[in-house]
Design an enzyme around this catalytic site. Structure first.
Site, short mmCIF file in Angstrom:
data_model
loop_
_atom_site.label_atom_id
_atom_site.label_comp_id
_atom_site.label_asym_id
_atom_site.label_seq_id
_atom_site.Cartn_x
_atom_site.Cartn_y
_atom_site.Cartn_z
N SER A 1 8.07 -9.80 -3.00
CA SER A 1 7.64 -8.92 -1.92
C SER A 1 7.27 -7.56 -2.50
O SER A 1 7.98 -7.02 -3.33
CB SER A 1 8.79 -8.76 -0.92
OG SER A 1 8.39 -7.97 0.17
N CYS B 1 13.47 2.89 5.39
CA CYS B 1 14.23 1.95 4.55
C CYS B 1 15.38 2.70 3.87
O CYS B 1 15.17 3.74 3.24
CB CYS B 1 13.31 1.34 3.51
SG CYS B 1 14.17 0.26 2.34
N CYS C 1 9.74 4.87 1.47
CA CYS C 1 9.42 4.49 2.85
C CYS C 1 10.56 5.05 3.70
O CYS C 1 11.73 4.73 3.47
CB CYS C 1 9.33 2.98 3.01
SG CYS C 1 8.12 2.22 1.91
N GLY D 1 14.61 -1.97 -4.31
CA GLY D 1 13.60 -1.74 -5.33
C GLY D 1 12.26 -2.36 -5.05
O GLY D 1 12.08 -3.13 -4.10
N SER E 1 4.64 -5.87 2.42
CA SER E 1 5.26 -5.11 3.50
C SER E 1 4.20 -4.22 4.12
O SER E 1 3.91 -3.14 3.62
CB SER E 1 6.40 -4.27 2.94
OG SER E 1 7.34 -5.14 2.34
N LEU E 2 3.62 -4.68 5.21
CA LEU E 2 2.45 -4.01 5.77
C LEU E 2 2.84 -2.91 6.76
O LEU E 2 2.54 -1.74 6.54
CB LEU E 2 1.56 -5.06 6.44
CG LEU E 2 0.09 -4.75 6.55
CD1 LEU E 2 -0.55 -4.59 5.19
CD2 LEU E 2 -0.61 -5.86 7.33
N ASN F 1 15.57 -2.50 11.58
CA ASN F 1 17.03 -2.36 11.52
C ASN F 1 17.39 -0.89 11.42
O ASN F 1 16.67 -0.11 10.80
CB ASN F 1 17.57 -3.11 10.30
CG ASN F 1 17.40 -4.60 10.45
OD1 ASN F 1 17.80 -5.17 11.46
ND2 ASN F 1 16.77 -5.23 9.47
#
Ligand code: SAH
Length: 358
Positions: free
Chosen positions: A195, A122, A119, A165, A218-219, A296
């Site tokens: 999650s 991230c 992603c 992870g 995590s959409l 973030n």
């Protein structure tokens, strides 16, 4: 579990049989004594003082701890502590976060050293994948964070599998960690949350676990076109199938399903996104809960998080559409301990990912 393991077993991967083998020659009750010392009393092996010194040494030699302490940082408010460890096996860095709230203390654990889900927003995804953690390496994070919490008079009550992870890409180790945290450390299933980025076969497996844990997904986008871009695994597990798997989980386990949504300025915080998300949430009965969090900052992603005003407006729009949404406080951004910031000090090439409309 890992082909390259140098040690037969690490301390928190050891079974009672492994401990009995190491303590051969000692009275049988010693095994239970050690087990309770490790998991109920959260003692470091060297501090199991009711065990003879020779036995303590045998234990430490045969079944070493896995997490080698590197650093610990505390955020400005003092209520978020991030631990950086090196894995004994392979030396990879991983992180664990302890979050203290007035009414609870939560540990956020890593399940892999790095992450392969890529992603773009991230930091863990930006740094790439090293290896799966063993169950014991996950459990040891809980034990060590709980020891730290106890030093300041706090008891860990909740565990979230939201660190580095993808837990459901390491399903077997995550499942046995959950069992040990529940059975031996004594934290109830309703206080455990796994999650996932949305690995559908993993969610199906989760539904078969002995323990009904909470599921967080995590959409971040509620249309495939955008989600394919933000969360690349969506191409393999598209939204329609993902929502169906979540719905089945909810029906079978009667546990809360929540959606994580990192608000990215003008990427997924528009009226259109709110409408799509609301429609998707309503496919679940009862509705999924939405956790909103302003994106973030991470080194490899140029787009900003939504402004506090846009976050508020997005939340209000969802509420107006009948969706249960909470804006999460951002914790530990000053020590890179917040959601999506765990890279364990690994180098990330800045701005590798970007969006055309930035
Ligand atoms: N791989 C699992 C567990 C990680 S949980 C999962 O994806 O759910 C970490 C959470 O932080 C996920 O919801 C992730 O999407 C989110 N996240 C990642 N980067 C972020 C960022 N820069 N700002 C806010 N949240 C972020």
């Amino acid at each position: 579990m890992n082909d390259t393991m140098l040690y037969d077993t690490m301390l928190y991967d050891a079974t009672t049989d492994d401990i009995a083998r190491v303590l051969a020659g000692q009275p049988a009750y010693r095994v239970k004594q050690v087990w309770q010392a490790l998991y109920e009393q959260l003692r470091a092996p060297g501090d199991i003082t009711n065990l003879p010194v020779a036995a303590r040494n045998d234990l430490a030699t045969a079944l070493p701890e896995s997490l080698l302490w590197k650093t610990e940082s505390t955020d400005a408010t003092g209520d978020t502590v991030k631990f950086l460890w090196n894995l004994r096996e392979g030396g990879h860095p991983i992180e664990t976060v302890l979050m203290l709230y007035p009414d609870r203390a939560t540990v956020c654990v890593s399940t892999q050293a790095g992450c392969a889900m890529a992603c773009g927003f991230c930091a863990t995804g930006q740094a790439g994948f090293n290896r799966h953690l063993t169950s014991g390496e996950i459990v040891e994070q809980v034990v060590k964070a709980a020891r730290r919490a106890r030093e300041i008079g706090r008891r860990v009550s909740n565990i979230v599998f939201m660190g580095m992870g993808e837990p459901l890409a390491n399903e077997a180790a995550t499942r046995s960690a959950v069992e040990r945290i529940h059975d031996d450390i004594g934290i109830s299933a309703r206080h455990l949350t796994v999650s996932t980025v949305g690995i559908i076969p993993g969610i199906r497996q989760l539904a078969e676990w002995p323990l009904p844990v909470n599921l967080a997904v995590s959409l971040h986008a509620a249309r495939d076109e955008l989600r394919n871009e933000l969360v690349p695994i969506n191409k393999r597990y598209p939204l329609n199938d993902l929502v169906a798997a979540c719905n089945d989980y909810l029906i079978e386990r009667r546990r809360r399903v929540s959606f994580e949504w990192a608000l990215i300025d003008r990427v997924n915080d528009t009226q259109r996104d709110a409408n799509e998300l609301a429609r998707l949430c309503k496919r679940l009965r009862p509705n999924a809960h939405v956790n909103l969090i302003p994106l973030n900052p991470t080194p490899g992603w140029p787009t900003r998080g939504s402004s506090p005003q846009r976050v508020r407006e997005f939340a209000d729009t969802l509420t107006g559409l009948g969706v249960n949404a909470t804006v999460r406080r951002n914790r530990g951004t000053d020590i890179d301990a917040a959601c999506g910031q765990l890279a364990a000090g690994q180098t990330i090439t800045p701005v590798r990912f970007g969006r055309a409309d930035d």
